[in-house]
Structures are given as structure tokens and as C-alpha cells.
Write a protein that holds these residues in place. Structure first.
Motif, mmCIF file in Angstrom:
data_model
loop_
_atom_site.group_PDB
_atom_site.id
_atom_site.type_symbol
_atom_site.label_atom_id
_atom_site.label_comp_id
_atom_site.label_asym_id
_atom_site.label_seq_id
_atom_site.Cartn_x
_atom_site.Cartn_y
_atom_site.Cartn_z
ATOM 1 N N VAL A 107 -10.439 13.105 -3.762
ATOM 2 C CA VAL A 107 -10.116 12.610 -5.110
ATOM 3 C C VAL A 107 -8.891 13.330 -5.664
ATOM 4 N N ILE A 108 -8.824 14.635 -5.479
ATOM 5 C CA ILE A 108 -7.684 15.394 -6.012
ATOM 6 C C ILE A 108 -6.368 14.918 -5.408
ATOM 7 N N MET A 109 -6.333 14.751 -4.093
ATOM 8 C CA MET A 109 -5.085 14.359 -3.444
ATOM 9 C C MET A 109 -4.734 12.898 -3.713
ATOM 10 N N VAL A 167 -2.982 6.423 1.884
ATOM 11 C CA VAL A 167 -3.699 6.003 3.088
ATOM 12 C C VAL A 167 -3.857 7.167 4.065
ATOM 13 N N ALA A 168 -2.813 8.001 4.193
ATOM 14 C CA ALA A 168 -2.892 9.147 5.102
ATOM 15 C C ALA A 168 -3.944 10.154 4.632
ATOM 16 N N GLY A 210 0.824 -1.205 0.000
ATOM 17 C CA GLY A 210 0.000 0.000 0.000
ATOM 18 C C GLY A 210 0.857 1.253 0.000
ATOM 19 N N ASP A 211 0.240 2.357 -0.442
ATOM 20 C CA ASP A 211 0.917 3.642 -0.484
ATOM 21 C C ASP A 211 0.577 4.407 0.792
ATOM 22 N N GLY A 249 -1.624 8.807 -6.622
ATOM 23 C CA GLY A 249 -1.917 7.448 -7.078
ATOM 24 C C GLY A 249 -1.006 6.975 -8.197
ATOM 25 N N SER A 250 -1.080 5.648 -8.443
ATOM 26 C CA SER A 250 -0.212 5.017 -9.447
ATOM 27 C C SER A 250 -1.008 4.281 -10.511
#
Length: 418
Positions: free
Chosen positions: A70-72, A30-31, A25-26, A77-78
Motif C-alpha cells: 500500500v505504501i509503495m 505494476v512492478a 497502466g503505470d 499512484g495517481s
């Protein structure tokens, strides 16, 4: 008896290998999700206490937190462009041993994640330890090439090196890495612009919801333009990575791209609906998050008062903008009123409360004696005073009103002083 419990073979634990595991996980994603989820949970806790504007408040807060998340998440994201396949390839270069594994390539805005997980066959455990998840960043122009050389030094499996080589080269037709880096660079800038517009949207929704709806539309435009720019800047020649036994890896849009597109559409739709409602029913859209909501300083009260004063000024202006004929007549009538007032002042003022008849007063004074003809009115010693002594010498001339004719009006009693 408990010594060998939960141990393989019943013997002591063996720490001869590192037992490393791949990344699952990233941490950044998650944060971000935890931060927005905490804010939304706090809102749901206080939501039952809201008594006014429940629907608009719920929709506005939910949409705002969703767009911000969604923006962050999509920025970190990958999965903007992804590709997955099952391959059969050598584990390392110059080796004849083949392995069957699941290969995945997940392209983000500033990096690419390459995963390789071997598929066991015939209950063999020799390939169970093949589980890789490697990230290659390209923030700089030559950073991808440096990361590729580091991977060669580390001795990563051959399929991962094959994929990384396609992104590290930028000459002799190998332009996929440069194209993905440019697409991610401009998309990242537009996402930051969308995030700034999202912050302004939240501020304006608290102050003036109508302008917040306009900012919501601007945020939606930035998200949609991000998807459009990323689509246009992808490599003209699609990237296809071929492996042994006619296996090849192709790419398609991932969930980050589709989530950004969906967020832009839903944000623009809600913003347009709010603007239409405000145009049809001005100043009706409101939330409990507004400044001075439901107080004497509420914007609705101020707007109503401003409309009232504006209507009053407009009516006064309409009266002043009447025709020239009406203005002349009004001026003449005012002069006539002034002349009548001057004439009344010259001849005196008519006292409408004066009457000739003797008032029928219900009061009876103790010393109200009827006057005697040709006899001076005298007081007792107790009734004398400085003012009454002077009037005691007065002689009252009495006129009998019964002996007067109809055409003769009785005269007013006169007091003759000696």
C-alpha cells in the motif's frame, strides 16, 4: 485462399499511420504489485509446512506485505484526488466543431494525469481515434509551467489544455497547482517515513515481536498523519473547472487516499491488539519467523530462566531485608552452634557405631581357634610370618563372662605381652 484472412477488406496490411494508443497502466505500480505478490505467493507455498503459531504467522506476514504494498503503490499512484465528467467541447481552439468525450483528472502526489476519450455518436468512426492519457509532473516549482508550454507546442486537445492551465498558473487567484504540489510534497515525505517504520517493524517482528507491535503502531500513525496532512493542505477554495453547456468538473478523494486511510486503521488496530495481548499474557505472542524459534536459544526459554534467577535473587533479598530482631537471633544461634562444636572437639567425639556386645558375624575363619587359658597361642610353621611370630609369645588372660555377677560388667580381653 489464406492471403486475405483476418484482414479488413481482404487486402494487404496498410502501415500508413502510427496506430498509437494511450497509456493503460503505470509500469511502476505494476512492478511493485508483482514484487509483493511474488513474496506472498512464496509464503503461501511454504505455509502448509508450518506446524506452530500458524494463525499469528499468517496474520503478521499478510498484514506486513499488505502495508508495504500500500505504501509503495499509493506513493506512485495517481488517484489521491480525482474528478470525472462527460463534456461537450471543441477539439481545438478557434474551432466550431464540438465533440462529446469523457474527461478524467487524476491527481497524484507529484503529478496529474488527464484523460480524454471521445464518445462516438451515430455510428461515426471519425472520433474513435481521440483517446489521450497525458501526465504533467510538478517535481520542481516551474516544471508544471514548462510541461504546459510543451503541450501547447504539441497541439493537445483543448479540454486537456484547459485543465492543465489551472494547475500551471500560480498567480491572480490560480493557486490550485501550488496547493496540490505542497500537499503532495509533505505527504510523500510522510509516506517515506512510514516505509522506514515498516522496515523497522519487520526487523523487530523477527527479533522481539512486542517491539514489532510498537513499530506497527508507529507505521499506522505515519499513514494516518499522511491522510490528515493531505486533507488539510488541499486548496481552501475547491477546484471547479467549467466547460460549455453548463458542464463542470469537480474533485473528490480517490482510492489512493482511502486505501492509505484503511491501511493505517487496520495496522494500528492489529498493533494495539498485539500490545494488549502481550500486556495480559507477557511473551505469549510469537511467530515462526523469529530468530532461534523453537531452539534452545529461543527467547521464551531465556526469559523463563531469567525469571527463575530473578525470583531466586528476590527471595534472597527478602530474607536479607528481614527485621533487625530476626537478624540478631540468627547471629546468636550461629554463635551457640559454634560453641557446641568447640566443646565437642575438647571432650572428644562420641562414636555412635561402637557396641559393647560381641558381634554375631556369620563369617567363620579357618584359624579362629578358641584361646586356652594360661597357654600361649602358637602357630604352625606355615602360619608364621614376621608379624605373627612376635605375637606368638602373647599370653591371653581369659575371663569367663558366666561367672560374673549382674552388677559386674565383664572386662574387655587384655593382651599381656612378656
Amino acid at each position: 485462399m489464406m492471403k486475405g484472412l483476418f484482414r479488413e477488406g481482404g487486402g494487404p496490411a496498410f502501415y500508413g499511420y502510427s496506430n498509437r494508443t494511450s497509456v493503460t497502466g503505470d509500469i511502476g505500480m505494476v512492478a511493485c504489485c508483482l514484487v509483493f505478490l511474488t513474496l506472498y505467493t512464496a509464503f503461501l507455498v511454504i505455509f502448509p509446512g508450518i506446524r506452530k503459531q500458524r494463525f499469528t504467522t499468517f496474520v503478521t506476514v499478510t498484514l506486513s506485505l499488505f502495508i508495504g504494498n500500500v505504501i509503495m503503490v499509493t506513493k506512485l499512484g495517481s488517484s489521491w484526488h480525482v474528478g470525472k465528467t462527460s463534456i461537450t467541447s471543441t477539439y481545438c481552439a478557434l474551432s466550431k466543431e464540438l465533440i462529446t468525450a469523457d474527461l478524467g483528472v487524476f491527481i497524484g502526489l507529484d503529478h496529474v494525469n488527464i484523460t480524454l476519450r471521445a464518445i462516438p455518436y451515430d455510428n461515426s468512426s471519425s472520433v474513435q481515434d481521440i483517446d489521450y492519457n497525458e501526465r504533467f509532473s510538478w517535481n520542481g516549482v516551474h516544471e508544471m509551467g514548462e510541461r504546459y508550454r510543451d503541450a501547447l507546442v504539441r497541439g493537445l486537445p483543448f479540454p486537456i489544455l484547459t485543465v492543465a492551465e489551472y494547475f500551471s498558473l500560480s498567480q491572480e487567484g490560480f493557486c490550485w497547482g501550488a496547493a496540490y504540489r505542497a500537499a503532495g510534497y509533505y505527504s510523500d515525505i510522510l509516506l517515506w517515513a512510514a516505509f522506514s517504520s515498516w522496515l523497522m517493524m519487520n526487523l523487530l517482528l523477527i527479533v522481539v515481536p512486542r517491539y514489532g507491535a510498537y513499530s506497527m503502531i508507529v507505521t499506522a500513525l505515519f499513514l494516518l498523519i499522511t491522510c490528515f496532512i493531505y486533507y488539510c493542505m488541499l486548496p481552501v477554495s475547491p477546484l471547479i473547472i467549467r466547460f460549455e453547456e453548463n458542464k463542470h468538473l469537480t474533485f473528490s478523494f480517490g482510492w489512493c487516499y482511502w486505501l492509505t486511510l484503511f491501511a493505517g486503521i487496520i495496522c494500528g488496530f492489529v498493533g494495539i491488539v498485539i500490545v494488549c495481548i502481550d500486556l495480559i499474557y507477557p511473551h505469549r505472542f510469537s511467530t515462526v519467523l523469529e530468530v532461534d524459534f523453537d531452539t534452545p536459544y529461543d527467547r521464551h526459554i531465556i526469559i523463563e530462566e531469567s525469571h527463575y534467577h530473578r525470583k531466586k535473587r528476590s527471595s534472597k533479598g527478602n530474607e536479607e531485608s528481614a527485621g533487625i530482631g530476626r537478624r540478631i537471633l540468627r547471629r546468636l544461634s550461629s554463635k551457640k552452634d559454634e560453641n557446641d562444636e568447640k566443646l565437642a572437639r575438647a571432650h572428644g567425639v562420641d562414636n555412635r557405631g561402637f557396641t559393647m556386645d560381641v558381634p554375631n558375624s556369620p563369617w567363620r575363619f579357618a584359624y579362629n581357634r578358641p584361646p586356652i587359658k594360661d597357654v600361649a597361642f602358637k602357630r604352625t610353621i606355615s602360619q608364621d610370618s614376621a608379624s605373627s611370630i612376635a605375637s606368638s609369645s602373647a599370653v591371653v588372660t581369659f575371663v569367663d563372662p558366666k561367672k560374673s555377677f549382674a552388677h559386674d560388667r565383664p572386662e574387655i580381653p587384655k593382651y599381656v605381652f612378656d
